[in-house]
Design an enzyme around this catalytic site. Structure first.
Site, PDB file in Angstrom:
ATOM      1  N   GLU A  66     -11.399  -0.482  -3.436  1.00  0.00           N
ATOM      2  CA  GLU A  66     -10.590   0.107  -2.350  1.00  0.00           C
ATOM      3  C   GLU A  66      -9.419   0.857  -2.976  1.00  0.00           C
ATOM      4  O   GLU A  66      -9.321   0.968  -4.194  1.00  0.00           O
ATOM      5  CB  GLU A  66     -10.083  -0.986  -1.394  1.00  0.00           C
ATOM      6  CG  GLU A  66      -9.162  -1.994  -2.068  1.00  0.00           C
ATOM      7  CD  GLU A  66      -8.791  -3.177  -1.177  1.00  0.00           C
ATOM      8  OE1 GLU A  66      -9.316  -3.321  -0.059  1.00  0.00           O
ATOM      9  OE2 GLU A  66      -7.961  -3.996  -1.619  1.00  0.00           O
ATOM     10  N   ASP A  71       0.811  -1.219   0.000  1.00  0.00           N
ATOM     11  CA  ASP A  71       0.000   0.000   0.000  1.00  0.00           C
ATOM     12  C   ASP A  71       0.851   1.280   0.000  1.00  0.00           C
ATOM     13  O   ASP A  71       0.686   2.155   0.861  1.00  0.00           O
ATOM     14  CB  ASP A  71      -0.927   0.011   1.231  1.00  0.00           C
ATOM     15  CG  ASP A  71      -1.681  -1.302   1.403  1.00  0.00           C
ATOM     16  OD1 ASP A  71      -2.076  -1.902   0.394  1.00  0.00           O
ATOM     17  OD2 ASP A  71      -1.873  -1.726   2.568  1.00  0.00           O
TER      18      ASP A  71
HETATM   19  O1  FUB Z   1      -3.161  -3.748   3.350  1.00  0.00           O
HETATM   20  C1  FUB Z   1      -4.457  -4.038   3.826  1.00  0.00           C
HETATM   21  C2  FUB Z   1      -5.470  -3.718   2.788  1.00  0.00           C
HETATM   22  O2  FUB Z   1      -5.254  -4.514   1.628  1.00  0.00           O
HETATM   23  C3  FUB Z   1      -5.421  -2.309   2.282  1.00  0.00           C
HETATM   24  O3  FUB Z   1      -5.980  -1.385   3.146  1.00  0.00           O
HETATM   25  C4  FUB Z   1      -6.089  -2.477   0.983  1.00  0.00           C
HETATM   26  O4  FUB Z   1      -5.982  -1.389   0.121  1.00  0.00           O
HETATM   27  C5  FUB Z   1      -5.424  -3.731   0.467  1.00  0.00           C
HETATM   28  O5  FUB Z   1      -4.170  -3.462  -0.090  1.00  0.00           O
END
Ligand code: FUB
Length: 342
Positions: free
Chosen positions: A242, A32
């Protein structure tokens, strides 16, 4: 957010293929990556992936991160410095577990680290911590941002100095459990379960002058199709999942995000930080591992995509951040990147 069922096909798809780029560091696992350029130097704010006891599930329960560490570079392709712990979950009174994808911002001489974590009720909230150094240590506010929920904060500061937070995620990111404004622990596990209705979207809110609160109620980040209609819940190849990011190029606003269960990083273009944004195309094809999550930044007159895959471990829960150059076509569209070269 991850789906253990998809892990095997993803892994076998990488056999015999060459990666486009190599991990920025191998001392710890990172994911991320939110990149920023401050005073000519590149700073990357990643999640810090760790091994944990929780089995993989569709809600990402296996992402059990507990702290943040910042990376910095004088130039892309040069040595990467891994800085000491910038913020630990034990410093954050309201946070119980799962410090997921963070971002950072600067205003005046203060740096702000924005981060999601589950509170004691199991609801994701977004916190903020401050420092006089871009690499921390950061001092957290005692409470999460008032009215915040879900995951993956990304803070964009426009040319007029106003800052906006984009955030949210479905499935493990819980957007579908916040549709009434309150957290519903018994809500849907995945999305609205309505494929022919407008999809759940990311949220955006202008930040207060002190960068510590929302200055307004979060609004929907509407992503439309070519006819100006909101993308539908069943449009898994294009709808928001996301990993929000915002950048500006030639006075247009580029909202980019992950499609999650279809594993693309895609983008949509608008004329204002609030949108609406018209779906335009793919930035990144699927990487090794279930998730990826990106940021886009200009450095030295060129544009760069930071992203993550699971090259070092072969496991979705233990990822590594990477960077590659991003190119625009003359009409402002982005050339799609394949994370493998063969
Ligand atoms: O790293 C945990 C979660 O997985 C993140 O918040 C999302 O964007 C995905 O990468």
């Amino acid at each position: 957010a991850a789906d253990a069922d998809n892990a095997a096909p993803q892994a076998s798809a990488t056999e015999g293929r060459q990666y486009l780029s190599q991990p920025l560091i191998s001392e710890i696992y990172t994911a991320d990556p939110s990149a920023h350029v401050w005073d000519g130097k590149i700073y990357v704010y990643p999640s810090h992936d760790i091994e944990g006891p929780t089995p993989e599930d569709d809600l990402g329960s296996h992402f059990e991160m507990r702290d943040y560490r910042v990376l910095s570079m004088d130039k892309i392709g040069g040595p990467v410095t891994l800085h000491p712990v910038a913020l630990d979950i034990d410093q954050v009174p309201w946070a119980d577990k799962q410090m997921w994808a963070p971002d950072a911002a600067r205003k005046g001489d203060t740096y702000f680290l924005y981060f999601p974590a589950k509170d004691k009720q199991g609801a994701f909230r977004i916190g903020v911590a401050t420092s006089k150094s871009p690499v921390g240590p950061f001092e957290p506010q005692p409470e999460p941002i008032k009215g915040s929920f879900s995951i993956d904060p990304a803070v964009f500061t426009d040319s007029d100095g106003k800052s906006y937070m984009y955030f949210g995620g479905i499935w493990g990111g819980q957007l579908q459990r916040f549709t009434t404004g309150e957290y519903d622990p018994n809500g849907s596990k995945t999305d609205l379960q309505a494929d022919d209705q407008p999809a759940l979207t990311a949220k955006v809110a202008m930040l207060s002058d002190d960068m510590l609160q929302f200055a307004e109620q979060p609004r929907d980040v509407v992503v439309t199709d070519e006819n100006g209609k909101p993308l539908l819940g069943g449009d898994h190849d294009r709808r928001f999942f996301e990993a929000s990011w915002m950048h500006k190029y030639n006075d247009k606003y580029y909202f980019s995000y992950s499609t999650g269960d279809t594993h693309y990083i895609v983008y949509a273009i608008g004329d204002s930080p609030y949108g609406p944004f018209r779906y335009t195309g793919r930035i990144l094809e699927p990487v090794e591992g279930w998730t990826t999550h990106h940021s886009i930044v200009e450095w030295d007159g060129r544009w760069w995509l930071f992203y993550a895959d699971s090259q070092l471990s072969g496991q979705t829960r233990l990822r590594n951040v990477k960077v590659t150059e991003l190119f625009y076509n003359p009409d402002g569209t982005i050339k799609t990147i394949d994370p493998f070269v063969s």
